[in-house]
Design a protein around this motif. Structure first.
Motif, short mmCIF file in Angstrom:
data_model
loop_
_atom_site.label_atom_id
_atom_site.label_comp_id
_atom_site.label_asym_id
_atom_site.label_seq_id
_atom_site.Cartn_x
_atom_site.Cartn_y
_atom_site.Cartn_z
N LEU A 1 45.03 -45.49 74.61
CA LEU A 1 45.76 -44.32 74.68
C LEU A 1 47.34 -44.47 74.84
O LEU A 1 47.56 -45.13 75.79
N ILE A 2 47.93 -44.23 73.82
CA ILE A 2 49.31 -44.46 73.93
C ILE A 2 50.23 -42.90 74.03
O ILE A 2 50.05 -42.22 72.82
N MET A 3 50.88 -42.81 75.04
CA MET A 3 51.51 -41.65 75.10
C MET A 3 52.74 -41.68 74.11
O MET A 3 53.11 -42.60 73.49
N PHE B 1 51.21 -40.73 85.17
CA PHE B 1 51.56 -40.18 84.00
C PHE B 1 52.04 -39.04 84.24
O PHE B 1 51.25 -37.93 84.48
N SER B 2 53.28 -38.61 84.51
CA SER B 2 53.90 -37.42 84.92
C SER B 2 54.94 -37.02 84.05
O SER B 2 55.42 -35.97 84.20
N GLY C 1 51.90 -45.42 79.29
CA GLY C 1 52.40 -44.23 79.82
C GLY C 1 53.72 -43.87 78.83
O GLY C 1 54.29 -44.55 77.82
N PHE C 2 54.28 -42.62 78.80
CA PHE C 2 55.14 -42.07 78.16
C PHE C 2 56.54 -42.81 78.25
O PHE C 2 56.79 -43.41 79.28
N GLY C 3 57.13 -43.17 77.18
CA GLY C 3 58.44 -43.79 77.33
C GLY C 3 58.42 -45.51 77.62
O GLY C 3 59.51 -46.09 77.81
N SER C 4 57.35 -45.89 77.35
CA SER C 4 57.14 -47.40 77.77
C SER C 4 57.32 -48.46 76.74
O SER C 4 57.58 -47.89 75.55
N VAL C 5 57.78 -49.44 77.12
CA VAL C 5 58.32 -50.57 75.88
C VAL C 5 57.23 -51.86 76.04
O VAL C 5 57.11 -52.23 77.14
N VAL C 6 56.46 -52.01 74.95
CA VAL C 6 55.69 -53.44 74.89
C VAL C 6 56.42 -54.43 74.06
O VAL C 6 56.57 -54.21 72.80
#
Length: 217
Positions: A112-114, A7-8, A131-136
């Motif tokens: 926890l959804i960034m 998570f950066s 993490g940030f910007g992810s796609v499920v």
């Protein structure tokens, strides 16, 4: 993997400061109740359409929209400019960041959804971090194990920490990310994959099918 390896990307300042306190994923997940410690009542700054159900202490940020027939049970936090589509269900203990899309019929429980995350229709996320910007992708399952017939009900054998996706990870349609699995930043899990274990950053994990041709007997 350290938390800083996963998570950066840019986060809301308060969340960034909070996540930075932890050196392990287990410590971070165990401390998640701290996110809701100051949330004592409903705070609706966005739009909640008729037919949506908001129960208990829930924060919905500015510019966010909760569509009709969606359900959010507190304590839960939804950031700014996020869309929660119809028939989605967000259970207690969930944090959803800003600029997210939570698709039709999704189920998100204690996760926890960034920010900038897209969760497609019918996906299920339980006891997990995204993490940030992810796609499920549609129909994907993160952190899910044995469940009974009721929506969101989990067996007692489910580990405390479900699945973890780093920043900009992608999970394809109908894939299953098993409890305890860690998917590194920018790693792609293809469609229909059952992922179990540790996947480093910048990998592509896909199913391989071989076509066998034989002479007829």
């Amino acid at each position: 993997m350290k938390v800083s390896d996963l998570f950066s990307a840019e986060m809301e300042p308060d969340l960034n400061k909070w996540v930075g306190k932890f050196t392990s994923l287990d410590d971070l997940f165990s401390a998640m109740p701290q996110l809701y410690a100051r949330l004592e009542s409903q705070n609706i700054e966005g739009i909640v359409e008729d037919g949506a159900v908001i129960v208990g202490p829930v924060h919905i940020g500015m510019g966010s929209v909760v569509h009709g027939q969606a359900i959010i049970r507190g304590p839960a936090i939804v950031g700014n400019n996020t869309v929660v589509d119809s028939h989605a269900e967000i259970r207690a203990g969930t944090f959803i960041g800003s600029n997210c899309v939570i698709g039709h019929g999704c189920s998100i429980i204690k996760s926890l959804i960034m920010g900038n995350v897209n969760v497609s229709a019918g996906a299920c996320i339980r006891n997990s971090m995204v993490g940030f910007g992810s796609v499920v992708g549609p129909g994907a399952a993160l952190g899910a194990d044995e469940v009974d017939g009721s929506l969101g009900s989990m067996s007692q054998t489910l580990p405390k920490l479900g699945a973890v996706l780093g920043d900009y990870a992608v999970v394809g349609a109908n894939s299953s990310i098993r409890p305890g699995t860690v998917v590194g930043s920018r790693t792609i899990i293809g469609e229909g994959v059952v992922a179990n274990g540790i996947y480093e950053s910048n990998q592509a994990v896909t199913l391989s099918q071989a076509l066998e041709i034989k002479a007829r007997s």
